[in-house]
Design an enzyme around this catalytic site. Structure first.
Site, PDB file in Angstrom:
ATOM      1  CD  GLU A  49      -5.213   5.330  -5.954  1.00 21.12           C
ATOM      2  OE1 GLU A  49      -5.294   6.526  -6.285  1.00 21.12           O
ATOM      3  OE2 GLU A  49      -4.492   4.509  -6.558  1.00 21.12           O
ATOM      4  CB  ALA A  61      -8.123   7.185 -14.096  1.00 23.46           C
ATOM      5  CG  HIS A  62     -10.058   5.198  -8.921  1.00 28.30           C
ATOM      6  ND1 HIS A  62      -9.884   4.331  -7.876  1.00 28.30           N
ATOM      7  CD2 HIS A  62      -8.847   5.768  -9.127  1.00 28.30           C
ATOM      8  CE1 HIS A  62      -8.637   4.377  -7.449  1.00 28.30           C
ATOM      9  NE2 HIS A  62      -7.992   5.255  -8.205  1.00 28.30           N
ATOM     10  CG  HIS A 103      -2.749  10.862  -5.896  1.00 27.76           C
ATOM     11  ND1 HIS A 103      -3.965  11.422  -5.579  1.00 27.76           N
ATOM     12  CD2 HIS A 103      -3.036   9.652  -6.427  1.00 27.76           C
ATOM     13  CE1 HIS A 103      -4.931  10.600  -5.911  1.00 27.76           C
ATOM     14  NE2 HIS A 103      -4.390   9.508  -6.416  1.00 27.76           N
ATOM     15  CG  ASP A 154      -0.744   7.189  -9.014  1.00 24.22           C
ATOM     16  OD1 ASP A 154      -1.164   6.031  -8.823  1.00 24.22           O
ATOM     17  OD2 ASP A 154      -1.485   8.120  -9.369  1.00 24.22           O
ATOM     18  N   GLY A 201      -2.402   8.314 -14.165  1.00 42.55           N
ATOM     19  CA  GLY A 201      -1.207   7.765 -13.529  1.00 42.55           C
ATOM     20  C   GLY A 201       0.042   8.247 -14.236  1.00 42.55           C
TER      21      GLY A 201
END
Length: 375
Positions: free
Chosen positions: A127, A138-139, A211, A269, A304
């Site tokens: 991902e 949140a990456h 998602h 997730d 998540g």
């Protein structure tokens, strides 16, 4: 060794029949019965197939050894997930390569281990890092364009089975074609794609949306965007997080009405904070804590879920109005079909005897992997 179960059996079309199943490591007979005996009220479902697991029980896929991933596989099996994909998030390519090595090692080790007490690892879901800087969630902001050396290194990862990317990035459509040609499933996600860009990605070979509703260009009646593509009839299935937090139950119902049971995949997730007593842990780009039913960064950004697949099925049944049979299709049959594991995720003669038994209250009573009950 053979076994038998009786109860209300979920079929691959979402229907339920009262009957009996006979099995060894695979299902050998499926017989309708007017009287299922003492367990007549139990539901018998195929084991769930979770295509997006970032971690759980304190184990983070990004830092897990092959042995830790095997431990996580055993935990997931005891929640009703009999197959899964460890999911790596955006990171430098060198780090992603290390995660891939651990996942490949866990897969190889499982082939030598005949204990059948763990969920099968179907391959790596990557991902990122080919995601939109506008839809990071949140990456961390380490996103790359899906071309040149970065793409070549990803294409060389033999255990890669599923990748989430933003098709509007430079090189995105060509990358989708190349990945699909290598039998890697491409999922559209963490994206600011327009409707036209999303449709072009599906035409190029993308077969999933990651998602749905989350980390995507918002739906707008004058600028419908990627969400409109995901809700329309499409060869690409819409994956959705059914925790009631990432997506409101009313929108879960809307997605199911729009796509039908054959167009939806349930994914957790979930992150390492799930099923722990820990108060915080790093997730993606920053510290996350469990607040209001999900993992969140300090600024409130969702990082998540903390649910199991069975928790998600319960939400779909109890809050989104989906039947238990239809929820089983979304949680088991559809994801298994997508990744080409057609002998999983279904109850029919010849399929793997990966089965779960639920009470009428949707409480987990037992799990069978290759016909053997978990202790």
């Amino acid at each position: 060794m053979s076994g038998k179960l009786s109860g209300r059996i979920a079929r691959p079309d979402g229907s339920l029949i009262r009957g009996r199943i006979t099995f060894t490591d695979r299902i050998t007979a499926l017989e309708p019965a007017s009287d299922g005996g003492d367990n007549d009220q139990d539901y018998i479902l195929p084991g769930f197939v979770d295509l997006q697991v970032n971690g759980s029980h304190g184990i983070d896929v990004m830092n897990a050894s092959a042995d830790a991933l095997a431990t996580l596989s055993r935990h997931l099996a005891r929640e009703g997930a009999t197959a899964w994909m460890p999911t790596a998030v955006t990171a430098p390519i060198e780090k992603i390569a290390q995660v891939h090595e651990s996942i490949a090692g866990a897969i190889e080790n499982s082939r030598r281990d005949d204990s059948a007490d763990a969920a099968a690892i179907l391959g790596m879901h990557l991902e990122g890092p080919f995601i939109s800087p506008l839809r990071l969630g949140a990456h961390p902001a380490l996103n790359l364009e899906p071309r040149a050396e970065a793409l070549e290194r990803v294409l060389a990862m033999n255990s890669l089975r599923l990748i989430t990317l933003a098709p509007e990035l430079p090189g995105g459509i060509d990358a989708i074609r190349r990945l699909a040609a290598r039998a890697v499933i491409v999922s559209i996600g963490h994206t600011n794609a327009t409707l036209e860009e999303a449709n072009a990605a599906v035409t190029a070979g993308a077969r999933m949306f990651t998602h749905l509703f989350n980390a995507m260009r918002p739906l707008n009646h004058r600028d419908p965007g990627v969400i409109a593509a995901a809700l329309a009839p499409s060869p690409a299935l819409a994956a959705i997080i059914p925790d009631g937090v990432h997506v409101h139950p009313a929108m879960l119902r809307l997605a199911c009405r729009a796509r039908g049971i054959d167009g939806i995949i349930l994914v957790t997730d979930k992150v390492a904070l799930a099923k722990t007593s820990s108060s915080e842990k790093n997730v993606g780009r920053a510290r996350a804590t469990i607040r209001d039913g999900a993992a969140r960064l300090d600024d409130g950004t969702l990082a998540g879920s903390i649910i199991s697949m069975l928790d998600g099925v319960r939400v779909m049944v109890e809050k989104a109005g989906v039947s238990i049979g239809d929820a089983a299709v979304m949680a088991a049959t559809n994801p298994a079909n997508l990744v080409g594991a057609g002998d999983r995720g279904r109850i029919q003669v010849g399929a793997r005897a990966d089965l779960i038994v639920l009470s009428r209250a949707l409480e987990l009573k037992s799990v069978f992997i290759s016909g053997r009950p978990l202790g």
